[in-house]
Design an enzyme around this catalytic site. Structure first.
Site, PDB file in Angstrom:
ATOM      1  N   SER A  36     -14.048 -31.879 135.290  1.00 21.61           N
ATOM      2  CA  SER A  36     -14.145 -30.738 136.198  1.00 21.61           C
ATOM      3  C   SER A  36     -12.789 -30.062 136.435  1.00 21.61           C
ATOM      4  O   SER A  36     -12.693 -28.831 136.396  1.00 21.61           O
ATOM      5  CB  SER A  36     -14.794 -31.142 137.518  1.00 21.61           C
ATOM      6  OG  SER A  36     -14.314 -32.375 137.954  1.00 21.61           O
ATOM      7  N   LYS A  71      -4.601 -37.732 140.059  1.00 26.61           N
ATOM      8  CA  LYS A  71      -4.245 -38.257 141.388  1.00 26.61           C
ATOM      9  C   LYS A  71      -4.605 -39.731 141.498  1.00 26.61           C
ATOM     10  O   LYS A  71      -5.571 -40.102 142.157  1.00 26.61           O
ATOM     11  CB  LYS A  71      -4.969 -37.445 142.459  1.00 26.61           C
ATOM     12  CG  LYS A  71      -4.496 -35.978 142.531  1.00 26.61           C
ATOM     13  CD  LYS A  71      -5.304 -35.154 143.497  1.00 26.61           C
ATOM     14  CE  LYS A  71      -4.742 -33.753 143.643  1.00 26.61           C
ATOM     15  NZ  LYS A  71      -5.582 -32.873 144.458  1.00 26.61           N
ATOM     16  N   ALA A 124     -12.121 -28.801 142.381  1.00 26.12           N
ATOM     17  CA  ALA A 124     -12.287 -28.107 141.095  1.00 26.12           C
ATOM     18  C   ALA A 124     -13.320 -26.989 141.164  1.00 26.12           C
ATOM     19  O   ALA A 124     -13.084 -25.887 140.664  1.00 26.12           O
ATOM     20  CB  ALA A 124     -12.683 -29.124 140.029  1.00 26.12           C
ATOM     21  N   LYS A 133      -4.367 -39.875 149.473  1.00 31.56           N
ATOM     22  CA  LYS A 133      -5.399 -39.259 150.332  1.00 31.56           C
ATOM     23  C   LYS A 133      -6.817 -39.615 149.904  1.00 31.56           C
ATOM     24  O   LYS A 133      -7.748 -39.563 150.711  1.00 31.56           O
ATOM     25  CB  LYS A 133      -5.203 -37.744 150.436  1.00 31.56           C
ATOM     26  CG  LYS A 133      -5.218 -36.980 149.113  1.00 31.56           C
ATOM     27  CD  LYS A 133      -6.589 -36.605 148.633  1.00 31.56           C
ATOM     28  CE  LYS A 133      -6.537 -36.128 147.197  1.00 31.56           C
ATOM     29  NZ  LYS A 133      -7.846 -35.841 146.616  1.00 31.56           N
ATOM     30  N   THR A 185      -9.961 -33.085 151.354  1.00 29.99           N
ATOM     31  CA  THR A 185     -10.710 -34.195 150.755  1.00 29.99           C
ATOM     32  C   THR A 185     -11.439 -35.000 151.827  1.00 29.99           C
ATOM     33  O   THR A 185     -12.504 -35.556 151.566  1.00 29.99           O
ATOM     34  CB  THR A 185      -9.770 -35.094 149.914  1.00 29.99           C
ATOM     35  OG1 THR A 185      -8.817 -34.264 149.258  1.00 29.99           O
ATOM     36  CG2 THR A 185     -10.517 -35.853 148.861  1.00 29.99           C
ATOM     37  N   SER A 210     -15.938 -33.283 147.734  1.00 30.98           N
ATOM     38  CA  SER A 210     -15.009 -34.292 147.212  1.00 30.98           C
ATOM     39  C   SER A 210     -15.790 -35.518 146.747  1.00 30.98           C
ATOM     40  O   SER A 210     -16.663 -36.026 147.467  1.00 30.98           O
ATOM     41  CB  SER A 210     -14.019 -34.693 148.312  1.00 30.98           C
ATOM     42  OG  SER A 210     -13.624 -36.039 148.149  1.00 30.98           O
ATOM     43  N   ARG A 211     -15.482 -36.010 145.542  1.00 27.57           N
ATOM     44  CA  ARG A 211     -16.191 -37.182 145.018  1.00 27.57           C
ATOM     45  C   ARG A 211     -15.843 -38.441 145.806  1.00 27.57           C
ATOM     46  O   ARG A 211     -16.675 -39.318 145.982  1.00 27.57           O
ATOM     47  CB  ARG A 211     -15.898 -37.400 143.521  1.00 27.57           C
ATOM     48  CG  ARG A 211     -16.584 -36.429 142.580  1.00 27.57           C
ATOM     49  CD  ARG A 211     -15.817 -35.166 142.354  1.00 27.57           C
ATOM     50  NE  ARG A 211     -14.383 -35.323 142.210  1.00 27.57           N
ATOM     51  CZ  ARG A 211     -13.763 -35.446 141.041  1.00 27.57           C
ATOM     52  NH1 ARG A 211     -14.438 -35.400 139.932  1.00 27.57           N
ATOM     53  NH2 ARG A 211     -12.449 -35.558 140.979  1.00 27.57           N
ATOM     54  N   ASN A 212     -14.597 -38.529 146.295  1.00 25.11           N
ATOM     55  CA  ASN A 212     -14.222 -39.689 147.101  1.00 25.11           C
ATOM     56  C   ASN A 212     -14.999 -39.704 148.421  1.00 25.11           C
ATOM     57  O   ASN A 212     -15.489 -40.740 148.863  1.00 25.11           O
ATOM     58  CB  ASN A 212     -12.711 -39.689 147.343  1.00 25.11           C
ATOM     59  CG  ASN A 212     -11.959 -40.053 146.081  1.00 25.11           C
ATOM     60  OD1 ASN A 212     -11.954 -41.206 145.662  1.00 25.11           O
ATOM     61  ND2 ASN A 212     -11.344 -39.063 145.438  1.00 25.11           N
TER      62      ASN A 212
HETATM   63  N1  NDP Z   1     -12.073 -32.556 140.343  1.00 29.00           N
HETATM   64  C1  NDP Z   1     -11.199 -32.167 141.245  1.00 29.00           C
HETATM   65  O1  NDP Z   1     -11.519 -31.470 142.217  1.00 29.00           O
HETATM   66  C2  NDP Z   1      -9.763 -32.541 141.081  1.00 29.00           C
HETATM   67  C3  NDP Z   1      -9.408 -33.626 140.318  1.00 29.00           C
HETATM   68  N2  NDP Z   1      -8.096 -33.963 140.211  1.00 29.00           N
HETATM   69  C4  NDP Z   1      -7.706 -35.142 139.466  1.00 29.00           C
HETATM   70  O2  NDP Z   1      -7.863 -34.892 138.081  1.00 29.00           O
HETATM   71  C5  NDP Z   1      -8.112 -36.119 137.397  1.00 29.00           C
HETATM   72  C6  NDP Z   1      -9.302 -35.892 136.498  1.00 29.00           C
HETATM   73  O3  NDP Z   1     -10.388 -35.657 137.330  1.00 29.00           O
HETATM   74  P1  NDP Z   1     -11.659 -34.778 137.022  1.00 29.00           P
HETATM   75  O4  NDP Z   1     -11.406 -33.722 136.022  1.00 29.00           O
HETATM   76  O5  NDP Z   1     -12.178 -34.370 138.327  1.00 29.00           O
HETATM   77  O6  NDP Z   1     -12.594 -35.938 136.394  1.00 29.00           O
HETATM   78  P2  NDP Z   1     -14.088 -35.835 135.880  1.00 29.00           P
HETATM   79  O7  NDP Z   1     -14.752 -37.079 136.287  1.00 29.00           O
HETATM   80  O8  NDP Z   1     -14.677 -34.530 136.271  1.00 29.00           O
HETATM   81  O9  NDP Z   1     -13.898 -35.838 134.290  1.00 29.00           O
HETATM   82  C7  NDP Z   1     -13.231 -36.873 133.637  1.00 29.00           C
HETATM   83  C8  NDP Z   1     -12.825 -36.387 132.259  1.00 29.00           C
HETATM   84  O10 NDP Z   1     -11.964 -37.369 131.673  1.00 29.00           O
HETATM   85  C9  NDP Z   1     -12.514 -37.741 130.419  1.00 29.00           C
HETATM   86  N3  NDP Z   1     -12.188 -39.118 130.092  1.00 29.00           N
HETATM   87  C10 NDP Z   1     -12.545 -40.240 130.751  1.00 29.00           C
HETATM   88  N4  NDP Z   1     -12.038 -41.320 130.122  1.00 29.00           N
HETATM   89  C11 NDP Z   1     -11.360 -40.859 129.051  1.00 29.00           C
HETATM   90  C12 NDP Z   1     -10.611 -41.477 128.012  1.00 29.00           C
HETATM   91  N5  NDP Z   1     -10.468 -42.811 127.948  1.00 29.00           N
HETATM   92  N6  NDP Z   1     -10.050 -40.699 127.069  1.00 29.00           N
HETATM   93  C13 NDP Z   1     -10.181 -39.369 127.112  1.00 29.00           C
HETATM   94  N7  NDP Z   1     -10.892 -38.706 128.060  1.00 29.00           N
HETATM   95  C14 NDP Z   1     -11.458 -39.454 129.026  1.00 29.00           C
HETATM   96  C15 NDP Z   1     -14.011 -37.536 130.579  1.00 29.00           C
HETATM   97  O11 NDP Z   1     -14.591 -37.454 129.283  1.00 29.00           O
HETATM   98  P3  NDP Z   1     -16.120 -37.894 129.004  1.00 29.00           P
HETATM   99  O12 NDP Z   1     -16.962 -36.805 129.579  1.00 29.00           O
HETATM  100  O13 NDP Z   1     -16.157 -37.969 127.516  1.00 29.00           O
HETATM  101  O14 NDP Z   1     -16.331 -39.209 129.700  1.00 29.00           O
HETATM  102  C16 NDP Z   1     -14.005 -36.212 131.332  1.00 29.00           C
HETATM  103  O15 NDP Z   1     -13.750 -35.147 130.473  1.00 29.00           O
HETATM  104  C17 NDP Z   1      -8.357 -37.182 138.494  1.00 29.00           C
HETATM  105  O16 NDP Z   1      -7.208 -37.972 138.641  1.00 29.00           O
HETATM  106  C18 NDP Z   1      -8.580 -36.365 139.740  1.00 29.00           C
HETATM  107  O17 NDP Z   1      -8.135 -37.039 140.912  1.00 29.00           O
HETATM  108  C19 NDP Z   1      -7.113 -33.223 140.782  1.00 29.00           C
HETATM  109  C20 NDP Z   1      -7.431 -32.121 141.538  1.00 29.00           C
HETATM  110  C21 NDP Z   1      -8.780 -31.733 141.781  1.00 29.00           C
HETATM  111  O1  13P Z   2      -8.188 -33.916 144.682  1.00 29.63           O
HETATM  112  C1  13P Z   2      -9.146 -33.251 144.984  1.00 29.63           C
HETATM  113  C2  13P Z   2      -9.050 -32.058 145.849  1.00 29.63           C
HETATM  114  O2  13P Z   2      -7.722 -31.681 146.042  1.00 29.63           O
HETATM  115  C3  13P Z   2     -10.487 -33.645 144.514  1.00 29.63           C
HETATM  116  O3  13P Z   2     -10.935 -34.692 145.282  1.00 29.63           O
HETATM  117  P1  13P Z   2     -12.056 -35.657 144.712  1.00 29.63           P
HETATM  118  O4  13P Z   2     -11.464 -36.332 143.510  1.00 29.63           O
HETATM  119  O5  13P Z   2     -12.373 -36.563 145.840  1.00 29.63           O
HETATM  120  O6  13P Z   2     -13.237 -34.780 144.331  1.00 29.63           O
END
Ligand code: NDP
Ligand code: 13P
Length: 340
Positions: A14, A108, A140, A191, A248, A254-256
């Site tokens: 995401s 994060k 996201a 957080k 969050t 938020s997923r958390n």
């Molecule tokens: N979502 C949000 O609102 C925000 C998220 N973040 C941070 O961003 C980071 C990513 O989160 P987010 O995008 O939300 O996660 P998601 O759960 O939405 O997606 C995870 C992604 O990582 C991929 N993935 C998982 N394991 C592997 C691996 N071993 N090798 C390669 N790709 C892999 C997944 O691929 P597949 O589909 O193939 O499993 C998928 O594309 C986290 O640390 C989160 O805290 C930061 C700000 C905001």
């Molecule tokens: O980091 C985030 C917002 O800033 C996203 O939070 P979650 O991973 O809990 O969805």
């Protein structure tokens, strides 16, 4: 005319997808890397990432790909949006291709065994790369749907900060700069733990006073911990500290928070995590944070309480009783105690 270099986003979940779209909206050519070639092909054809950002159109400037070496060879600026559990494992094999690149972590989380933050892992596997961290209150889906949003790019490398501001700052997304990479990154990782507690409190129908107490004491606790590790407490008053904590801990998006809500509804941790189907970093962070707080002897009653519920078989009632009957403390104790 100079040919514009494409920008890489590593991770097709995401947040990676949302960041890729923002960059494309600003006229950048983006290579969005994901491990699954079928997912890349489907996004290329349908211009949507239905598993992670259903209903959001992926702009034509975003090129989905599953070829990591080619992506890194083509791009100087690389955003990393992988879960913390996957970052080292995904990037270590291509570490030579990271030399000299600008690597910006958006992840994060904290590595379990080493207690390393993600930018520290990047630094370790790519010692000649230029490193930054992007963090802030950035759900996201809201980013992708153009809610007015602000974030922080943190690095001691001012040129890197400027480059990220130039490419990412847009109509609905403001990018502030900071030199405190450690504080900004730690705020984003810590957080998540308190968001689980807030989701739990919401599921149990707790009042607004309780929610406010929880967020404020969470800020005190995470700042106390960060100061103990040498971070600047002032960073925790910014977007990547209290800003991200508020969003969050208050948003059902938020997923958390969702994991905490499911726990409050009575689901097991395993079922709560399974129901979300996306990464909730706080679940792993609570374990490493509790161990580190014990090692450093930092007073973290909320972390201790959540850990007791999730992993030590204590009930919520027992933990609330212990928290509320604890010896009275000073309100804002963490800044003066640090000597800042
Ligand atoms: N979502 C949000 O609102 C925000 C998220 N973040 C941070 O961003 C980071 C990513 O989160 P987010 O995008 O939300 O996660 P998601 O759960 O939405 O997606 C995870 C992604 O990582 C991929 N993935 C998982 N394991 C592997 C691996 N071993 N090798 C390669 N790709 C892999 C997944 O691929 P597949 O589909 O193939 O499993 C998928 O594309 C986290 O640390 C989160 O805290 C930061 C700000 C905001
Ligand atoms: O980091 C985030 C917002 O800033 C996203 O939070 P979650 O991973 O809990 O969805």
């Amino acid at each position: 005319m100079t040919v514009q270099q494409p920008i890489a986003v590593i991770g097709g979940g995401s947040f990676g997808t949302a960041i890729a779209n923002l960059l494309a909206e600003n006229g950048q050519a983006v290579h969005l890397w994901m491990r699954d070639p079928e997912q890349a092909e489907a996004i290329r054809s349908n211009r949507e990432n239905p598993r992670y950002l259903k209903g959001v159109r992926i702009l034509d400037g975003v090129q989905p790909t599953s070829d990591l070496p080619a992506t890194l060879a083509a791009c100087e600026l690389v955003f990393v949006a992988l879960p913390s559990s996957a970052l080292r494992q995904a990037l270590q094999p291509v570490c030579e291709a990271l030399t000299g690149k600008m690597l910006v972590s958006t992840t994060k989380g904290i590595e379990a065994q080493s207690f390393k933050l993600m930018s520290q892992i990047l630094e370790e596997i790519a010692p000649d790369a230029r490193i930054g961290v992007l963090s802030g209150p950035n759900l996201a889906r809201e980013v992708a749907e153009h809610a007015l949003t602000a974030s922080v790019i943190a690095s001691e490398d001012e040129a890197l900060c400027r480059k990220v501001q130039e490419t990412l700052h847009g109509r609905t997304f403001r990018v502030y700069a900071s030199r405190d990479r450690f504080g900004v990154e730690l705020g984003g990782a810590l957080k998540n733990v308190y968001a689980i507690m807030s989701g739990m409190a919401a599921a149990l129908g707790m009042g607004e006073n309780t929610k406010s107490m929880l967020i404020t004491r969470a800020l005190a606790e995470m700042t106390r911990f960060a100061v103990n590790l040498g971070a600047n407490p002032m960073t925790f008053l910014g977007l990547a500290g209290v800003g991200d904590l508020i969003v969050t801990c208050s948003s059902p998006k938020s997923r958390n928070y969702q994991v905490g809500h499911a726990l409050g509804e009575g689901l097991s941790l395993e079922n709560a995590v399974g129901r979300i189907g996306e990464v909730a970093e706080g679940v792993n962070t609570i374990k490493v944070l509790k161990a580190k707080a014990d090692e450093l002897q930092v007073y973290m009653p909320l972390v201790t309480g959540l850990h007791a519920i999730l992993f030590e078989g204590r009930t919520l009632e027992q933990v609330i009783e212990a928290l509320m009957s604890g010896e009275p403390k000073t309100d804002v104790d963490f800044i003066s105690a640090s000597g800042f």
